[in-house]
Design an enzyme around this catalytic site. Structure first.
Site, PDB file in Angstrom:
ATOM      1  N   SER A 104      62.296  15.757 -31.496  1.00  0.00           N
ATOM      2  CA  SER A 104      61.757  15.360 -32.801  1.00  0.00           C
ATOM      3  C   SER A 104      60.245  15.181 -32.775  1.00  0.00           C
ATOM      4  O   SER A 104      59.673  14.686 -31.802  1.00  0.00           O
ATOM      5  CB  SER A 104      62.391  14.021 -33.200  1.00  0.00           C
ATOM      6  OG  SER A 104      61.690  13.427 -34.259  1.00  0.00           O
ATOM      7  N   GLU A 142      58.889  12.924 -34.210  1.00  0.00           N
ATOM      8  CA  GLU A 142      58.654  11.474 -34.092  1.00  0.00           C
ATOM      9  C   GLU A 142      58.142  11.116 -32.692  1.00  0.00           C
ATOM     10  O   GLU A 142      57.526  10.066 -32.511  1.00  0.00           O
ATOM     11  CB  GLU A 142      59.935  10.702 -34.384  1.00  0.00           C
ATOM     12  CG  GLU A 142      60.284  10.612 -35.852  1.00  0.00           C
ATOM     13  CD  GLU A 142      59.272   9.800 -36.654  1.00  0.00           C
ATOM     14  OE1 GLU A 142      59.123   8.607 -36.387  1.00  0.00           O
ATOM     15  OE2 GLU A 142      58.626  10.382 -37.547  1.00  0.00           O
ATOM     16  N   TYR A 148      63.936   4.731 -32.007  1.00  0.00           N
ATOM     17  CA  TYR A 148      64.464   6.097 -32.177  1.00  0.00           C
ATOM     18  C   TYR A 148      63.611   7.098 -31.395  1.00  0.00           C
ATOM     19  O   TYR A 148      64.132   7.932 -30.638  1.00  0.00           O
ATOM     20  CB  TYR A 148      64.474   6.466 -33.669  1.00  0.00           C
ATOM     21  CG  TYR A 148      64.699   7.939 -33.925  1.00  0.00           C
ATOM     22  CD1 TYR A 148      65.983   8.471 -33.923  1.00  0.00           C
ATOM     23  CD2 TYR A 148      63.625   8.805 -34.143  1.00  0.00           C
ATOM     24  CE1 TYR A 148      66.188   9.830 -34.136  1.00  0.00           C
ATOM     25  CE2 TYR A 148      63.818  10.158 -34.343  1.00  0.00           C
ATOM     26  CZ  TYR A 148      65.106  10.668 -34.344  1.00  0.00           C
ATOM     27  OH  TYR A 148      65.303  12.013 -34.542  1.00  0.00           O
TER      28      TYR A 148
HETATM   29  P1  GDR Z   1      61.303  10.217 -40.732  1.00  0.00           P
HETATM   30  O1  GDR Z   1      62.078  10.466 -42.129  1.00  0.00           O
HETATM   31  O2  GDR Z   1      61.233   8.783 -40.386  1.00  0.00           O
HETATM   32  O3  GDR Z   1      60.023  11.002 -40.798  1.00  0.00           O
HETATM   33  O4  GDR Z   1      62.306  10.913 -39.678  1.00  0.00           O
HETATM   34  P2  GDR Z   1      62.187   9.577 -43.455  1.00  0.00           P
HETATM   35  O5  GDR Z   1      62.484  10.556 -44.535  1.00  0.00           O
HETATM   36  O6  GDR Z   1      63.124   8.437 -43.271  1.00  0.00           O
HETATM   37  O7  GDR Z   1      60.705   8.951 -43.641  1.00  0.00           O
HETATM   38  C1  GDR Z   1      59.580   9.761 -43.885  1.00  0.00           C
HETATM   39  C2  GDR Z   1      58.400   8.904 -44.296  1.00  0.00           C
HETATM   40  O8  GDR Z   1      58.608   8.407 -45.618  1.00  0.00           O
HETATM   41  C3  GDR Z   1      58.212   7.037 -45.662  1.00  0.00           C
HETATM   42  N1  GDR Z   1      58.932   6.351 -46.753  1.00  0.00           N
HETATM   43  C4  GDR Z   1      60.258   6.154 -46.839  1.00  0.00           C
HETATM   44  N2  GDR Z   1      61.265   6.542 -46.009  1.00  0.00           N
HETATM   45  C5  GDR Z   1      62.541   6.229 -46.396  1.00  0.00           C
HETATM   46  N3  GDR Z   1      63.557   6.639 -45.613  1.00  0.00           N
HETATM   47  N4  GDR Z   1      62.807   5.499 -47.529  1.00  0.00           N
HETATM   48  C6  GDR Z   1      61.819   5.082 -48.378  1.00  0.00           C
HETATM   49  O9  GDR Z   1      62.082   4.463 -49.390  1.00  0.00           O
HETATM   50  C7  GDR Z   1      60.481   5.437 -48.024  1.00  0.00           C
HETATM   51  N5  GDR Z   1      59.276   5.224 -48.601  1.00  0.00           N
HETATM   52  C8  GDR Z   1      58.350   5.781 -47.831  1.00  0.00           C
HETATM   53  C9  GDR Z   1      58.601   6.517 -44.273  1.00  0.00           C
HETATM   54  O10 GDR Z   1      57.926   5.282 -44.014  1.00  0.00           O
HETATM   55  C10 GDR Z   1      58.157   7.676 -43.405  1.00  0.00           C
HETATM   56  O11 GDR Z   1      56.788   7.573 -43.098  1.00  0.00           O
HETATM   57  C11 GDR Z   1      63.044  12.087 -39.988  1.00  0.00           C
HETATM   58  C12 GDR Z   1      64.449  11.896 -39.390  1.00  0.00           C
HETATM   59  O12 GDR Z   1      65.263  12.962 -39.829  1.00  0.00           O
HETATM   60  C13 GDR Z   1      64.408  11.906 -37.884  1.00  0.00           C
HETATM   61  O13 GDR Z   1      65.738  11.902 -37.373  1.00  0.00           O
HETATM   62  C14 GDR Z   1      63.707  13.186 -37.424  1.00  0.00           C
HETATM   63  O14 GDR Z   1      63.607  13.198 -36.024  1.00  0.00           O
HETATM   64  C15 GDR Z   1      62.328  13.279 -38.060  1.00  0.00           C
HETATM   65  O15 GDR Z   1      62.436  13.232 -39.463  1.00  0.00           O
HETATM   66  C16 GDR Z   1      61.624  14.577 -37.681  1.00  0.00           C
END
Ligand code: GDR
Length: 328
Positions: A127, A129, A151
Site C-alpha cells: 500500500s 500508506e 495499518y
Molecule cells: P486511505 O483511504 O486511508 O487513504 O486508505 P480513506 O478513503 O479511508 O481516506 C482517504 C483520506 O480521506 C480523508 N477523509 C476521510 N476518510 C474517511 N474514510 N472518512 C471521512 O469521512 C473522511 N474525511 C476525510 C482521510 O483522513 C484520508 O486522508 C485506503 C485504504 O483502502 C487502504 O487499505 C489502502 O492501503 C490505501 O487506500 C491505499
C-alpha cells in the site's frame, strides 16, 4: 487451466480480480473466513455477476494450518494475498488485530506457499500508506517508507516479508505498492464511496448534509478495475519484483467532493460539513505515485481518469439508491 487462489475475495479488489482472471480462463478459488453474514458476503461478486463461478474455501489468514491445507487442496499456480483489515482509521482502534491479520496474516500465506506450494507465484497487496509521512514529493519504488498508522506498519512488515521470502527462498513473490483505487464496489467507510453515496442520497432527497473529516488530504486516486490488471501482469513476468501502481495525479478530498457534487448538479458548499469524529490521530497528508516502472516493465497504465471514476461512482450510487427506493 491455471488455478488462482485469492484471499480477500469478497472485497472490492477480490471481485474485480476474480472477474479479470475468470475472463482469462482461470479457475478461481476464494479464501473466505466463516461468518454468520455469509448470505450477503458475496455481494460485490454478485454485482459483477461472478459469484457462482468462484470456488469458496473456508480458511483464515491467522490460522496457518488452514492455509497449508488450502494450498495442498487447491495446488494454486498463482496466489493473490488481498485479505486484510484494510480500513486505516480502524487500525488505531484495533491495532493488534490489524497487525495479526494484515501483517502476520501475509507472513502466514507466504509460509504456506513456501511449505506447500513453492512453485506458485505470489502477489502481496502492499500500500501507498507505507510512504505515510512522505520522504519525497513523488513516491516511487526507491522512496523510503514512513508508516503513520498501525495499518501502515503492518503492511510494511508484510511487504518486507515478501521481499525476504523472494530473496531467501527464491519464491516468485511480488509486491504491488498500490495507491488508492476506488470503484462503485468500494466499501462505504472509505472517503470516496462515502462521498458518492452521500451525493446520491442528497440528490434523491434522502439526506441534506454530508459530514467528513480532513478535506485537505490529497490522494492519487485510480480505478480498481485498472489496478487488478497490474497485479496479474506482475505474476506473468519471468522475475518477481516490486511495483508502484498509481495514476501520477493527486487531488484533495475537497477536489473529489467538488467533482462528485457537480456531477449531480449540486454544490458542495451547500451540503458538506466537517466533523472531528472523522479525523485521524495521525494523517497522511499527500500521496502521489510515479508509475514509471510499471509502465516500462509491465506495459501498464491507468485507463480511467479521476473525472470518469467520480462519474461512474456517483451514477452507480444514484442507480442503486433509486432501485432500493422503488422496492420500498
Ligand atoms: P486511505 O483511504 O486511508 O487513504 O486508505 P480513506 O478513503 O479511508 O481516506 C482517504 C483520506 O480521506 C480523508 N477523509 C476521510 N476518510 C474517511 N474514510 N472518512 C471521512 O469521512 C473522511 N474525511 C476525510 C482521510 O483522513 C484520508 O486522508 C485506503 C485504504 O483502502 C487502504 O487499505 C489502502 O492501503 C490505501 O487506500 C491505499
Amino acid at each position: 487451466m491455471k488455478r488462482a487462489l485469492v484471499t480477500g475475495v469478497t472485497g472490492q479488489d477480490g471481485a474485480y480480480l476474480s472477474q479479470f482472471l475468470l475472463n482469462k480462463g482461470y479457475d478461481v478459488y476464494g479464501l473466505v473466513r466463516r461468518s454468520s453474514a455469509s448470505d450477503v458476503m458475496d455481494e460485490k461478486l454478485r454485482w459483477l455477476g461472478v459469484a457462482d463461478r468462484i470456488t469458496m474455501i473456508d480458511g483464515n489468514l491467522i490460522d496457518l494450518s488452514s492455509l497449508m491445507r488450502v494450498m495442498r487442496d487447491v495446488k494454486p499456480d498463482e496466489v493473490y494475498n488481498l485479505g486484510a483489515q484494510s480500513f486505516v482509521k480502524s487500525s488505531w482502534n484495533q491495532p493488534l488485530l490489524t497487525g495479526n491479520v494484515t501483517g502476520v496474516g501475509a507472513a502466514n500465506v507466504l509460509e504456506a506457499v513456501r511449505l506447500e506450494a513453492p512453485q506458485a507465484r505470489f502477489y502481496q497487496a502492499s500500500s501507498s500508506e507505507m510512504f505515510g509521512l512522505v520522504q519525497e514529493p513523488v513516491q516511487s519504488e526507491t522512496t523510503p517508507f514512513y508508516p503513520r498508522s498501525p495499518y501502515a506498519a503492518a503492511k510494511l512488515y508484510a511487504h518486507w516479508m515478501t521481499v525476504n521470502y523472494r530473496e531467501s527462498f527464491g519464491l516468485h513473490a511480488s509486491s504491488g505498492i498500490l495507491f488508492n483505487h476506488e470503484s462503485p464496489l468500494r466499501g462505504i467507510e472509505f472517503v470516496t464511496r462515502k462521498i458518492t453515496d452521500g451525493v446520491a442520497r442528497i440528490k434523491l432527497g434522502l439526506q441534506t448534509q454530508l459530514a467528513l473529516g480532513n478535506l485537505d488530504a490529497k490522494r492519487d486516486w485510480g480505478h480498481a478495475r485498472d489496478y487488478v490488471k497490474a497485479m496479474w501482469l506482475m505474476l506473468q513476468q519471468d522475475t518477481p519484483g516490486d511495483y508502484v501502481v498509481a495514476t501520477g495525479r493527486t487531488a484533495s478530498v475537497r477536489d473529489f467532493c467538488r467533482l462528485a457534487f457537480a456531477h449531480a448538479g449540486l454544490a458542495l458548499e451547500d451540503h458538506v460539513v466537517t466533523d472531528p469524529r472523522f479525523l485521524r490521530p495521525a494523517e497522511v497528508d499527500m500521496l502521489l505515485g510515479n508509475p514509471g516502472k510499471a509502465k516500462e516493465r509491465l506495459g501498464w497504465a491507468a485507463e480511467t481518469d479521476l473525472e470518469g471514476l467520480v462519474a461512474e461512482m456517483v451514477d452507480a450510487d444514484l442507480a442503486r439508491l433509486s432501485r432500493s427506493a422503488q422496492r420500498n
